[in-house]
Write a protein that holds these residues in place. Structure first.
Motif, PDB file in Angstrom:
ATOM      1  N   ALA A   3       0.849  -1.194   0.000  1.00  0.00           N
ATOM      2  CA  ALA A   3       0.000   0.000   0.000  1.00  0.00           C
ATOM      3  C   ALA A   3       0.881   1.239   0.000  1.00  0.00           C
ATOM      4  O   ALA A   3       1.921   1.281   0.674  1.00  0.00           O
ATOM      5  N   PHE A   4       0.459   2.260  -0.741  1.00  0.00           N
ATOM      6  CA  PHE A   4       1.221   3.496  -0.864  1.00  0.00           C
ATOM      7  C   PHE A   4       0.312   4.686  -0.579  1.00  0.00           C
ATOM      8  O   PHE A   4      -0.358   5.204  -1.489  1.00  0.00           O
ATOM      9  N   PRO A   5       0.250   5.123   0.669  1.00  0.00           N
ATOM     10  CA  PRO A   5      -0.471   6.372   0.948  1.00  0.00           C
ATOM     11  C   PRO A   5       0.449   7.553   0.639  1.00  0.00           C
ATOM     12  O   PRO A   5       1.533   7.671   1.200  1.00  0.00           O
ATOM     13  N   LEU A   6       0.031   8.436  -0.249  1.00  0.00           N
ATOM     14  CA  LEU A   6       0.918   9.536  -0.629  1.00  0.00           C
ATOM     15  C   LEU A   6       0.108  10.768  -0.994  1.00  0.00           C
ATOM     16  O   LEU A   6      -1.041  10.684  -1.421  1.00  0.00           O
ATOM     17  N   TRP A   7       0.748  11.918  -0.819  1.00  0.00           N
ATOM     18  CA  TRP A   7       0.116  13.195  -1.096  1.00  0.00           C
ATOM     19  C   TRP A   7       0.135  13.465  -2.593  1.00  0.00           C
ATOM     20  O   TRP A   7       1.162  13.303  -3.256  1.00  0.00           O
ATOM     21  N   ALA A   8      -1.029  13.876  -3.123  1.00  0.00           N
ATOM     22  CA  ALA A   8      -1.121  14.242  -4.531  1.00  0.00           C
ATOM     23  C   ALA A   8      -1.846  15.573  -4.630  1.00  0.00           C
ATOM     24  O   ALA A   8      -3.067  15.635  -4.678  1.00  0.00           O
ATOM     25  N   ASP A   9      -1.120  16.638  -4.585  1.00  0.00           N
ATOM     26  CA  ASP A   9      -1.560  18.018  -4.767  1.00  0.00           C
ATOM     27  C   ASP A   9      -2.415  18.542  -3.620  1.00  0.00           C
ATOM     28  O   ASP A   9      -1.951  19.357  -2.841  1.00  0.00           O
ATOM     29  N   HIS A  10      -3.693  18.130  -3.512  1.00  0.00           N
ATOM     30  CA  HIS A  10      -4.567  18.748  -2.522  1.00  0.00           C
ATOM     31  C   HIS A  10      -4.974  17.802  -1.409  1.00  0.00           C
ATOM     32  O   HIS A  10      -5.624  18.228  -0.457  1.00  0.00           O
ATOM     33  N   ARG A  11      -4.622  16.501  -1.487  1.00  0.00           N
ATOM     34  CA  ARG A  11      -4.900  15.560  -0.413  1.00  0.00           C
ATOM     35  C   ARG A  11      -4.155  14.266  -0.706  1.00  0.00           C
ATOM     36  O   ARG A  11      -3.496  14.116  -1.746  1.00  0.00           O
ATOM     37  N   ASN A  12      -4.270  13.319   0.208  1.00  0.00           N
ATOM     38  CA  ASN A  12      -3.621  12.031   0.011  1.00  0.00           C
ATOM     39  C   ASN A  12      -4.472  11.116  -0.860  1.00  0.00           C
ATOM     40  O   ASN A  12      -5.703  11.224  -0.891  1.00  0.00           O
ATOM     41  N   ILE A  13      -3.798  10.202  -1.562  1.00  0.00           N
ATOM     42  CA  ILE A  13      -4.462   9.076  -2.197  1.00  0.00           C
ATOM     43  C   ILE A  13      -3.807   7.814  -1.651  1.00  0.00           C
ATOM     44  O   ILE A  13      -2.702   7.858  -1.093  1.00  0.00           O
ATOM     45  N   CYS A  14      -4.490   6.686  -1.751  1.00  0.00           N
ATOM     46  CA  CYS A  14      -3.949   5.427  -1.248  1.00  0.00           C
ATOM     47  C   CYS A  14      -3.993   4.398  -2.371  1.00  0.00           C
ATOM     48  O   CYS A  14      -5.074   3.946  -2.766  1.00  0.00           O
TER      49      CYS A  14
END
Length: 382
Positions: free
Chosen positions: A8-19
Motif C-alpha cells: 500500500a502506498f499512501p501519498l500526497w497528490a496536490d490537494h490531499r492524500n491518495i492510497c
C-alpha cells in the motif's frame, strides 16, 4: 498464478492524500488498485497489511473467493475501512486478470455496452451570478448534465447555516434552470448536511421539474429518515457514495429511495461488489451514477465498470483541475476527457500506466476534511 506481495502506498497528490495498492504475482504480472476512504489512508494501509498476511500464496485468479474471504474472514464483517482495503485489492486483481489474458477489464465483465462514457460536471462556483455564468459556460462547452454545490459556508468561514443555505440554494437552482433551459440535466449535492425537515423545505421552495436529482441531502445510515423525506417530496434522489457494500444499498434500492445509485468502486468493494450492486439496481430500473472524486486509478476502474453495465446515467468527473501535475507525473497515460465523455479503454487490464518510482518517492501528509459548524457552534457535516 500466486500472489507474492501486496503493498500500500499512501501519498500526497496536490490537494490531499491518495492510497494506492499494488498486488504482485509469481508470473511477473502486477496490478494496481485504489482505496476511496479519503482522510483515513493510514487505517486502510494497516488493513491492507493485515489482509496481505493470508492473501500471499493464494491464487490471484480466484477473485470472487478472495473477496469473500477478505470480507467474511473475521468475526466482524465489513465496515468502511475493511471494504476500502478490499476495493483496492480487488481492483488490482482484476487488473492482473486482464493483463494475463490480454484484454481490458470491461471485456471480462461482459464487454462494453456503449461507445463512450457520458459524464456530469460540477460548477466550481458556489452561488449567485458567478454560478449561473459558470453553468452557462459549461453548457456552451457541451455539458448536458451539471451539478451545483451551493450554500458553502454562507454564514462565514467554516460556518454552515442550513436555513440560510437552503434559501440561497433554492434561489440559485431556480435561476440556473431558467438560464440553462430544459435540455440540461441539473442536480445539486448537499453532502448530507441537512435534516429531513430542512431537505423537505428546500424541495418545497422550487417549481416541480427544477432539479433532475437531489444528491445526498441527509445522512444515509437511517433508511427510515429517507422514507420520511420521500413522503414529503417527489424529487429524484441520488444516494450511495458512502455505502460500503451491497447490503448498504439493498434497502435503498428495494424501497425506491435512491433513483440514481452513487456507487463508489473504491469504497464499496471493487469490481466484484460494484457489478452486483449495478445488477440489483438494474432489476429495479435504477441507473447508476458512479461517484469518482479520487485519483486516476479510481477513474479508470469506474470507466471499465461504466462501460460494462447497461444502466448508466453519467459518471462523475473532477471539475477543479486540481492534481493535474501530480497525476500526470504519477500516471503518464491517465484518462482524459473528450468534451463531456471518456473513451472506452482498449489496453489490457485497467490500461493505466503507473510510475512506481514516483509513487515510492511520494510521501504521506496528514490531512483532514474541512470542518463545518452551525452558527451556534455545534458540529455539522462537511
Amino acid at each position: 498464478m500466486k500472489i507474492t506481495d501486496i503493498s500500500a502506498f499512501p501519498l500526497w497528490a496536490d490537494h490531499r492524500n491518495i492510497c494506492l495498492v499494488k498486488v504482485e504475482t509469481d508470473e511477473g504480472i502486477a496490478g494496481w488498485g485504489e482505496s476511496g476512504l479519503s482522510g483515513r489512508e493510514l487505517a486502510v494501509t494497516a488493513m491492507v497489511e493485515h489482509l496481505k498476511q493470508f492473501l500471499v500464496g493464494q491464487d490471484a485468479r480466484r477473485i470472487g473467493a478472495l473477496w469473500q474471504e477478505m470480507y467474511r474472514g473475521a468475526y466482524f464483517e465489513g465496515g468502511r475501512t475493511i471494504t476500502a482495503a478490499i476495493s483496492a485489492i480487488d481492483i488490482a486483481l482484476w487488473d492482473i486478470a486482464g493483463k494475463a489474458l490480454g484484454v481490458p477489464v470491461h471485456q471480462l465483465l461482459g464487454g462494453a455496452q456503449r461507445d463512450h462514457i457520458p459524464c456530469f460536471i460540477t460548477t466550481t462556483e458556489a452561488h449567485g451570478e458567478a454560478m449561473i455564468a459558470d453553468m452557462v459556460r459549461l453548457k456552451n462547452m457541451g455539458w448536458d448534465c451539471i451539478r451545483a454545490t451551493t450554500g458553502e459556508s454562507v454564514a462565514g468561514p467554516h460556518v454552515y447555516d442550513p436555513r440560510k443555505a437552503i434559501a440561497i440554494a433554492a434561489d440559485a437552482v431556480i435561476e440556473a434552470r431558467a438560464a440553462l433551459g430544459s435540455d440540461v440535466a441539473l442536480g445539486i449535492d448537499f453532502h448530507h448536511r441537512l435534516q429531513p425537515a430542512e431537505a423537505a423545505s428546500f424541495c418545497q421552495r422550487m417549481p416541480s421539474g427544477t432539479l433532475d436529482f437531489l444528491e445526498e441531502p441527509i445522512r444515509q445510515q437511517c433508511p427510515a429518515a429517507y422514507t420520511q423525506l420521500r413522503s414529503m417530496t417527489d424529487m429524484p434522489f441520488a444516494i450511495g457514495e458512502e455505502f460500503a457494500s451491497k447490503w448498504d444499498f439493498l434497502p435503498y434500492i428495494e424501497s425506491g429511495l435512491t433513483n440514481f445509485a452513487r456507487i463508489d468502486i473504491c469504497n464499496v468493494g471493487g469490481f466484484t461488489e460494484a457489478m452486483k450492486i449495478a445488477a440489483m439496481a438494474e432489476a429495479h430500473y435504477i441507473d447508476i451514477m458512479p461517484h469518482d472524486p479520487l485519483g486516476p486509478i479510481c477513474t479508470m476502474a469506474t470507466i471499465h465498470m461504466s462501460a460494462a453495465v447497461p444502466n448508466l446515467s453519467w459518471q462523475e468527473v473532477d471539475p477543479y483541475g486540481r492534481s493535474t501535475a501530480d497525476y500526470d507525473r504519477l500516471f503518464p497515460n491517465r484518462p482524459q476527457l473528450d468534451r463531456n465523455r471518456f473513451a472506452i479503454p482498449t489496453a489490457p487490464g485497467l490500461g493505466l500506466e503507473v510510475d512506481e518510482a514516483a509513487v515510492r518517492a511520494g510521501s504521506f501528509a496528514f490531512w483532514e476534511c474541512p470542518r463545518r459548524y452551525k452558527p451556534d457552534g455545534s458540529y455539522t457535516n462537511w
